[in-house]
Write an enzyme that holds these catalytic residues in place. Structure first.
Site, PDB file in Angstrom:
ATOM      1  N   ASP A  57      21.184  10.671   8.267  1.00  0.00           N
ATOM      2  CA  ASP A  57      19.777  10.579   8.019  1.00  0.00           C
ATOM      3  C   ASP A  57      19.416   9.066   7.970  1.00  0.00           C
ATOM      4  OD1 ASP A  57      20.829  10.107   5.639  1.00  0.00           O
ATOM      5  OD2 ASP A  57      20.512  12.048   5.074  1.00  0.00           O
TER       6      ASP A  57
ATOM      7  N   GLU B  40      15.797  20.021   2.804  1.00  0.00           N
ATOM      8  CA  GLU B  40      15.444  20.555   1.239  1.00  0.00           C
ATOM      9  C   GLU B  40      15.596  22.143   1.336  1.00  0.00           C
ATOM     10  OE1 GLU B  40      15.301  18.620  -1.140  1.00  0.00           O
ATOM     11  OE2 GLU B  40      14.599  16.451  -0.228  1.00  0.00           O
TER      12      GLU B  40
ATOM     13  N   ASP C 292      19.533  20.320  -6.027  1.00  0.00           N
ATOM     14  CA  ASP C 292      18.749  21.760  -5.511  1.00  0.00           C
ATOM     15  C   ASP C 292      19.474  22.410  -4.262  1.00  0.00           C
ATOM     16  OD1 ASP C 292      18.144  19.932  -3.663  1.00  0.00           O
ATOM     17  OD2 ASP C 292      16.131  19.957  -3.805  1.00  0.00           O
TER      18      ASP C 292
ATOM     19  N   HIS D 153      20.494  20.649  -1.644  1.00  0.00           N
ATOM     20  CA  HIS D 153      20.354  20.200  -0.156  1.00  0.00           C
ATOM     21  C   HIS D 153      21.620  19.442   0.328  1.00  0.00           C
ATOM     22  CE1 HIS D 153      18.914  16.442  -2.265  1.00  0.00           C
ATOM     23  NE2 HIS D 153      19.646  15.844  -1.224  1.00  0.00           N
TER      24      HIS D 153
END
Length: 261
Positions: A67, A143, A136, A138
């Site tokens: 990314d 996300e 979370d 991800h």
């Protein structure tokens, strides 16, 4: 999905580095997908130590980025391109030509996303992709509620992520970009081998949901359950919420030595 429970982050880094070394012995020009952040650093450090000891030749290896921030110039010290060059490419003694990543400074970001997907395919695909995981669930910047079929695309950072990342920008959240380019979950799943490393108690819930929970967009990393060769390496703290932890220890302890990572 194979789950390997190790003593600590250093042991996890050593294990994954040996897996990468084995891949490079079989395929010297392998394309390695790398993640940024503090979690995978023990992997890169252990692999660098093997290279310097002459245990593995990485001269033909190639590196692919997971990314990138949107809007930062390629030479910005906190761009992920700069980070990967600093933490992986340079320590391994590779040429910058061995590195590929999305163009976060492109005028047409969507075109840059599509171009990176094509570039990965034209390069023969990622042989081994290293992943971290957020609290979370991800992976990359996919996300919760990201499409499990998503391709490389632009994503908007949550305010919490920008707050968390402000420490890399002199503590000033205004310097943190609002957008990133990330490989999509569908893109990530095309790698031949996925290796997720998670350490610390803070990742325990996410690891348990990823490994033992249902496959759901709410926990993007759970998509690894759909992959034919996914390895999850966790330390004791990150494994603390796994109901089948004893089974995972037993299966790894009795794994045929020829299988490797």
């Amino acid at each position: 999905m194979e789950v390997v429970i190790v003593q600590d982050a250093k042991a996890g880094g050593e294990l994954i580095a040996e897996g990468i070394a084995g891949l490079l012995r079989r395929k010297p020009d392998a394309l390695l997908g790398v993640a940024t952040g503090s979690t995978p650093l023990p992997v890169y450090e252990a692999l660098t130590a093997r290279v310097r000891a002459g245990d593995v030749d990485v001269s033909r290896a190639r590196i692919a980025q997971l990314d990138e921030y949107v809007g930062l110039p390629a030479g910005h010290p906190e761009s992920y391109r700069s980070t990967v060059l600093r933490q992986v490419v340079e320590p391994l003694g590779l040429s910058p030509d061995a590195f590929m990543g999305p163009d976060g400074s492109a005028e047409d970001v969507q075109a840059a996303c599509e171009a990176y997907d094509r570039a990965l395919a034209e390069a023969g695909g990622v042989d081994l992709q290293i992943l971290g995981i957020g609290t979370d669930g991800h992976i990359g910047f996919n996300e919760p509620c990201s499409s499990l079929a998503s391709r490389t695309r632009i994503k908007t950072l949550t305010e919490q992520t920008r707050v968390d990342n402000a420490r890399f920008f002199e503590g000033d959240i205004e310097q943190v970009p609002h957008h990133v380019i990330t490989q999509g979950i569908g893109t990530i799943l095309e790698a031949r081998h996925l290796v997720l490393l998670a350490t610390g108690e803070g990742k325990a819930d996410a690891v348990a949901q990823t490994v033992e929970g249902p496959v759901a967009a709410l926990v993007p990393a759970s998509a690894l359950q759909l992959h034919p060769h996914a390895t999850v390496v966790v330390d004791e703290a990150a494994a603390s919420k796994l109901k089948l932890a004893d089974y995972f220890r037993h299966t790894y302890a009795n794994k045929p030595s020829w299988q490797g990572l």
